[in-house]
Design an enzyme around this catalytic site. Sequence first.
Site, PDB file in Angstrom:
ATOM      1  N   GLU A 157      -4.363 -37.031  61.007  1.00 51.10           N
ATOM      2  CA  GLU A 157      -5.419 -36.879  60.005  1.00 51.10           C
ATOM      3  C   GLU A 157      -5.952 -38.249  59.615  1.00 51.10           C
ATOM      4  O   GLU A 157      -5.159 -39.180  59.490  1.00 51.10           O
ATOM      5  CB  GLU A 157      -4.873 -36.163  58.762  1.00 51.10           C
ATOM      6  CG  GLU A 157      -4.529 -34.724  59.050  1.00 51.10           C
ATOM      7  CD  GLU A 157      -4.013 -33.961  57.816  1.00 51.10           C
ATOM      8  OE1 GLU A 157      -4.217 -34.453  56.687  1.00 51.10           O
ATOM      9  OE2 GLU A 157      -3.421 -32.908  57.991  1.00 51.10           O
ATOM     10  N   HIS A 213      -7.881 -30.555  55.267  1.00 50.64           N
ATOM     11  CA  HIS A 213      -6.749 -30.683  54.338  1.00 50.64           C
ATOM     12  C   HIS A 213      -7.205 -30.407  52.890  1.00 50.64           C
ATOM     13  O   HIS A 213      -7.085 -31.264  52.006  1.00 50.64           O
ATOM     14  CB  HIS A 213      -6.118 -32.082  54.460  1.00 50.64           C
ATOM     15  CG  HIS A 213      -4.696 -32.151  53.964  1.00 50.64           C
ATOM     16  ND1 HIS A 213      -3.728 -32.910  54.554  1.00 50.64           N
ATOM     17  CD2 HIS A 213      -4.076 -31.540  52.921  1.00 50.64           C
ATOM     18  CE1 HIS A 213      -2.583 -32.785  53.892  1.00 50.64           C
ATOM     19  NE2 HIS A 213      -2.785 -31.945  52.883  1.00 50.64           N
ATOM     20  N   ARG A 219       1.723 -28.353  56.928  1.00 55.43           N
ATOM     21  CA  ARG A 219       1.718 -29.693  57.498  1.00 55.43           C
ATOM     22  C   ARG A 219       1.420 -29.615  58.991  1.00 55.43           C
ATOM     23  O   ARG A 219       1.965 -28.761  59.698  1.00 55.43           O
ATOM     24  CB  ARG A 219       3.081 -30.385  57.315  1.00 55.43           C
ATOM     25  CG  ARG A 219       3.250 -31.059  55.958  1.00 55.43           C
ATOM     26  CD  ARG A 219       2.300 -32.259  55.795  1.00 55.43           C
ATOM     27  NE  ARG A 219       2.380 -32.901  54.495  1.00 55.43           N
ATOM     28  CZ  ARG A 219       1.657 -32.564  53.418  1.00 55.43           C
ATOM     29  NH1 ARG A 219       0.797 -31.558  53.473  1.00 55.43           N
ATOM     30  NH2 ARG A 219       1.765 -33.222  52.281  1.00 55.43           N
TER      31      ARG A 219
HETATM   32  C1  3PG Z   1       0.164 -32.066  49.047  1.00 58.41           C
HETATM   33  O1  3PG Z   1       1.124 -32.453  49.716  1.00 58.41           O
HETATM   34  O2  3PG Z   1       0.150 -32.107  47.805  1.00 58.41           O
HETATM   35  C2  3PG Z   1      -1.016 -31.473  49.742  1.00 58.41           C
HETATM   36  O3  3PG Z   1      -0.920 -31.589  51.108  1.00 58.41           O
HETATM   37  C3  3PG Z   1      -2.343 -32.008  49.213  1.00 58.41           C
HETATM   38  O4  3PG Z   1      -2.691 -33.279  49.661  1.00 58.41           O
HETATM   39  P1  3PG Z   1      -3.973 -34.030  49.021  1.00 58.41           P
HETATM   40  O5  3PG Z   1      -3.585 -34.467  47.632  1.00 58.41           O
HETATM   41  O6  3PG Z   1      -4.267 -35.200  49.893  1.00 58.41           O
HETATM   42  O7  3PG Z   1      -5.104 -33.053  48.971  1.00 58.41           O
END
Ligand code: 3PG
Length: 526
Positions: free
Chosen positions: A256, A275, A227
């Site tokens: 983000e 991400h 994170r």
């Molecule tokens: C999560 O918390 O599952 C991950 O950070 C993935 O996030 P995303 O589904 O937006 O790719």
Amino acid sequence: VLVADPIAAEGVERLREHLSVDENHRLEPAELVRLIGEYEALVIRSETRVTRDVLEAGKRLRVVARAGVGVDNVDVEAATRCGVIVINSPEGNTIAAAEHTVAMLLALSRKIPEAAASIRRGEWQRGRFLGVEVYNKVIGVVGLGKIGREVARRCRGLGMVVLASDAYVPADVARRDGAELVELDVLIERADYITVHTPLNRETRGLFSDAAFARMKPGVRLINCARGGVIDEAALLRALESGKCAGAALDVFTEEPLPTGSPLRGHAKILATPHLGASTEEAQVNIAVDVADQILAVLDGRPPRTAVNMPAVGADVYTRVAPYIQLGQGIGRLLAQLSDGAVTSVDVSYSGDVLALDVQPVTRGILVGLLRPILDQGVNFVNALYLAEQRGIRVTESKRASGSTGPSDGFNELRVEIQAAGGKHAAAGAVLARNEVRIREIDGFNLDLRPEGLLLFVRHSDRPGVIGKVGTLLGAAGVNIAGMYVGREAVGKRAIMVLTVDAVAPDLLEAIRTSIDAEMARQIEL
Ligand code: 3PG
């Protein structure tokens, strides 16, 4: 069902077999508020923010499904208040995140993105891309949860020396994953690579600050696929500029999407991805099908597999047991913040009126309170026992029948004792008339505390002037005191002081500790 972020087609198809589904991705916040009233279920990933406004406008909404792990973009408290179940899929992307971390580790070490880009430009520059090996290097894994453990195992496979820091994992669990458990300070000082696998919470925000970088080895490399915000981005940039840090691979950011003007975007020593930790075909199919099945269960009146905010009991029982769950969660949260190091056992004893109820959800509530400050949103009533077991925590429940059963006669109905690496702690409380909830004992000292708000918890020796000194320090720092409880073993012996306050800065805690020679001065959030 409204699918507001892109999920795998398999999940959408599963939903369409039974329900009517609209896919409407990346809606503006106001647009989502306008549309949500039509839907019973909302599916999101990390992009759509499910705010209080959205939840309050969702008059028919029964479930928010996070196709992934983190629910930091969902106002879970508001959802609970609005009676909306929040579900997630905490296991489906573990391997994807671990593999992305390893990919980042190697790509950073061998400068693969820059080299590939240079080939695309038509160049052939072998000398410019001299890399470093990871073999025999020390990697520090910060946070040994599901993903951290998979990363540790893979790094062992690469021949790395793996250190891990996680205050809540016993050393033998770490050893099983090929990691040596050390204090965070030791990890920071010894590691050639540091990889972050913690949630973002009060304890981890800005964990890698200027002070932490100062203690790191020159040439250290950092990876964050967890994170944004755990690494202080300004401190990281300073460490890259000074040469202290040789490079960083970041998949997550404080803000983000990463803003256009961000210095992290174009920096030569930063390898950034948008991400992508969970973005594999396999993970996305697992997750999409999992949340689709859970939505079908909830809309069909069955319990979901991984609810973030729902106790696993029927609605009628829940009303009666809810104040005890509230008390249990408060006691759990208190003990989590009072104790130091890995918790190895939790002993709960019940007596009085609560014995008429099914106490299982209360015990789960205690564990949720205890584990959530450690594991964040992954813990819920469904998985609390399982997670405790996984962490090697022994949980016992005992019931003491007693003649004295009145709810308001000074009798504690619920007592929790925990054993942690740093010592034992206990707290107890009761539900009074009109469902008023009180913590009435902490570590053998009697008090009368609502389990809510911020506390300043001080342990010291009983002597005149202590209360005055603490009051003066808080007053001088402009901190309001809303309530105060004091207790002592005997004249001149160990004593505690618990103050309900607005906020206490770390340097003020230190000042209090020194001025009264306190054994402990801590801020505790209930
Ligand atoms: C999560 O918390 O599952 C991950 O950070 C993935 O996030 P995303 O589904 O937006 O790719």
